[in-house]
Scaffold this active site. Structure first.
Site, PDB file in Angstrom:
ATOM      1  N   HIS A 153      -1.122  -5.037  12.213  1.00 33.99           N
ATOM      2  CA  HIS A 153      -1.790  -5.646  11.892  1.00 33.99           C
ATOM      3  C   HIS A 153      -1.415  -7.160  12.988  1.00 33.99           C
ATOM      4  O   HIS A 153      -1.613  -8.687  12.139  1.00 33.99           O
ATOM      5  CB  HIS A 153      -2.306  -6.166  10.786  1.00 33.99           C
ATOM      6  CG  HIS A 153      -2.255  -5.350   9.887  1.00 33.99           C
ATOM      7  ND1 HIS A 153      -1.871  -5.094   8.546  1.00 33.99           N
ATOM      8  CD2 HIS A 153      -2.781  -4.068   9.752  1.00 33.99           C
ATOM      9  CE1 HIS A 153      -2.150  -4.291   7.797  1.00 33.99           C
ATOM     10  NE2 HIS A 153      -2.648  -3.244   8.907  1.00 33.99           N
ATOM     11  N   ASN A 206      -5.926  -5.606   4.534  1.00 31.95           N
ATOM     12  CA  ASN A 206      -6.114  -5.335   5.697  1.00 31.95           C
ATOM     13  C   ASN A 206      -7.512  -6.037   6.847  1.00 31.95           C
ATOM     14  O   ASN A 206      -8.020  -6.027   6.062  1.00 31.95           O
ATOM     15  CB  ASN A 206      -5.896  -3.830   5.587  1.00 31.95           C
ATOM     16  CG  ASN A 206      -5.439  -2.775   5.036  1.00 31.95           C
ATOM     17  OD1 ASN A 206      -4.870  -2.978   3.590  1.00 31.95           O
ATOM     18  ND2 ASN A 206      -4.661  -1.921   5.641  1.00 31.95           N
ATOM     19  N   GLU A 255       1.004  -1.128   0.066  1.00 28.03           N
ATOM     20  CA  GLU A 255       0.144   0.017   0.359  1.00 28.03           C
ATOM     21  C   GLU A 255       0.995   1.187  -0.167  1.00 28.03           C
ATOM     22  O   GLU A 255       1.740   0.898   0.819  1.00 28.03           O
ATOM     23  CB  GLU A 255      -1.034  -0.377   1.183  1.00 28.03           C
ATOM     24  CG  GLU A 255      -1.563  -0.776   1.428  1.00 28.03           C
ATOM     25  CD  GLU A 255      -2.767  -1.554   2.323  1.00 28.03           C
ATOM     26  OE1 GLU A 255      -3.670  -2.152   2.779  1.00 28.03           O
ATOM     27  OE2 GLU A 255      -1.794  -1.418   3.701  1.00 28.03           O
TER      28      GLU A 255
END
Length: 536
Positions: A476, A515, A392
């Site tokens: 994450h 994500n 990203e």
């Protein structure tokens, strides 16, 4: 449910929150969460108790409230009212202690030097938690009402279908697409960046990244975002003060354009009249009684000091405190005997979603000194010869032309760590070493090399430690109470009735090159439908 009914509930909930906040309260409710007889016996008795207000906790609270179940949600952090006039959140440059959880002096940023912090110790929105015993992995986590949704980048892409069955073999991807992702979309407004914003001076870096992606033969990706781009347009036109266009993101967004859970799921839950939300309530211990659960809680002030101790009792307990919080609660309870029958899989199968950052510098293209803080684009590289990845395009908004592009990758790395309880430190510790991250770095190196070969540039080793590839933190964290291991397929923890975990801990360490927030919420929705139908 009809849309106008949901809208009314959100309105009622938001009104309750606004009223309580104006009066300096930390309890948000429309009605009592306990029956009159229960209040006489125990003012903190409730039918269902939800620990945590992130994606799993917020989904649980709303669906319990809709089902008419008297529910209390406990959140360790405080509520930050993100309105234009309030300026609730810390500025991005230079931050104060509203930015970080009970830290003073400096705050360790993902890249570059540490930020000095002004102010006294405070219950701020973001914690860089020193999770691992050896220091090889830190975890960034949200620490306020709304959890990670307040401090994340708002990126809500679906997992890649090509990888789904490998990691979620018991769920058809078509089921997720047909029912559960749309259900989350109905609660959180999600959209891709409008052309006028993408073409503005604030997103030159994204446009350059998309061009470089195409030149290297990779897949251009436009990221679905949980933002109100109408408010961003007001920032762009000068109608309101710049917020995400002035670097605000990881410490909260003052313009209110981030569609965080305190604007949708949580007020809708309060609006049912069956859910009470208590902020600044830190769980100390959990134990099973004969027919219910007892949860010891410290009510804290805004400096983190305990000002009152309470015991909540409930029949149904949802431990959804985020991976760090959930592991501390469950493993402590297993160690001290409060939940001694939790199985051997609690604490196992943790992964960092393959998170790795790198920066390409000395590019031939200007990337813009002013950079919008919402990541809106990325690079698909599922055919990477080392491991599939999605990268990203992250902003690096220093206000200077750096001819650089910063990227966050999500890599399909099979390595897993585990958590264990350390009684001397009275905390759960992550067992993970940096060698387990090497596959992610190797895949990122291959990705960057191909981009540089097609477009020019070199890896930045000045601002990014570890020779240009991060390995010591994650945004994450996933796993520790993984479904079909520590629990059944719906988050019912083995060993106990009416005990659940449906936050990021139920994920198998990886979210299929995406994500994880959208999938955590969607799986929580799937679990709650089953749990309410069968367990209540």
């Amino acid at each position: 449910m009809k849309k106008n009914s949901l809208g009314r509930r959100k309105f009622l909930g938001l009104s309750a929150i606004a009223t309580a906040t104006a009066m300096g309260g930390t309890t948000f409710t429309l009605s009592s969460c306990s029956k009159e007889d229960d209040l006489k016996a125990n003012p903190y008795e409730t039918e269902a108790l939800v620990i945590g207000s992130g994606f799993g906790g917020s989904v649980a609270a709303l669906r319990l409230g809709e089902a008419g179940i008297k529910t209390t949600m406990l959140e360790m952090g405080k509520f930050y009212d993100s309105t234009v006039s309030n300026k609730a959140f810390s500025p991005a440059f230079f931050p104060d202690t509203r930015a970080t959880w009970l830290k003073t002096g400096t705050f360790e940023m993902p890249l570059g030097p540490d930020f000095p912090l002004s102010g006294n110790k405070f219950v701020g929105v973001l914690d860089r938690n020193k999770a691992s015993a050896n220091g090889d992995m830190d975890i960034y986590r949200g620490t306020c009402l709304g959890g990670g949704s307040v401090v994340y980048g708002g990126m809500l892409p679906k997992p890649r279908v090509e990888l789904w069955s490998k990691h979620f073999p018991d769920i058809e991807y078509s089921e997720m697409e047909a029912k559960w992702y749309p259900k989350v979309h109905s609660m959180i407004d999600i959209s891709t960046v409008p052309e006028n914003i993408l073409n503005s001076e604030f997103y030159q870096y994204s446009r350059v990244g998309l061009e470089h992606c195409e030149n290297a033969g990779m897949e251009k990706v436009m990221l679905p975002c949980g933002f109100d781009f109408g408010i961003v347009n007001e920032e762009l036109s000068g109608q309101i003060s710049k917020s995400v266009l002035n670097s605000e993101m990881i410490f909260g967004v003052n313009s209110g354009c981030k569609n965080s859970l305190d604007k949708n799921y949580i007020p809708a839950a309060i609006g049912t009249g069956n859910v009470t939300v208590e902020t600044l309530h830190r769980v100390e211990s959990v134990r099973k009684l004969s027919d219910k659960y007892a949860v010891e809680v410290a009510q804290i002030d805004e400096s983190g000091n305990a000002i009152k101790y309470k015991t909540y009792t409930c029949k149904y307990l949802f431990v959804n405190a985020g991976v760090v919080g959930t592991m501390n609660i469950l493993l402590k309870a297993k160690y001290d005997g409060g939940l001694a029958n939790l199985n051997e899989h609690v604490g196992q199968a943790w992964g960092n979603n393959g998170n790795t950052m790198a920066m390409r510098s000395n590019l031939n293209d200007d990337t813009g000194g002013k950079q919008g803080a919402i990541p809106v684009s990325g690079y698909g590289d599922l055919n990477n010869p080392i491991a599939p990845l999605l990268a990203e395009q992250a902003p690096f908004p220093l206000g200077l032309e750096l001819k650089s592009l910063l990227m966050l990758a999500i890599v399909d790395n099979p390595e897993r760590g585990y958590w264990q309880y350390n009684p001397q430190k009275q905390k759960a510790e992550l067992i993970w070493n940096k060698e387990q991250h090497q596959l992610s770095i190797d895949a990122m190196k291959n990705f960057v090399a191909r981009l540089n070969a097609a477009n020019g540039g070199e890896i930045n080793t000045l601002l990014v430690k570890n020779n240009g590839y991060t390995s010591n933190f994650t945004y994450h964290p996933l796993g520790g109470a993984v479904r079909n291991l520590a629990s059944d397929a719906y988050g019912r923890l083995h060993g106990y009735d009416n005990l659940y975990c449906i936050d990021g801990s139920m994920m198998p360490g990886f979210s299929c090159c995406a994500n994880p927030a959208l999938t955590i919420a969607a799986l929580a929705e799937r679990s709650m439908e089953k749990i309410i139908a069968e367990d209540f």
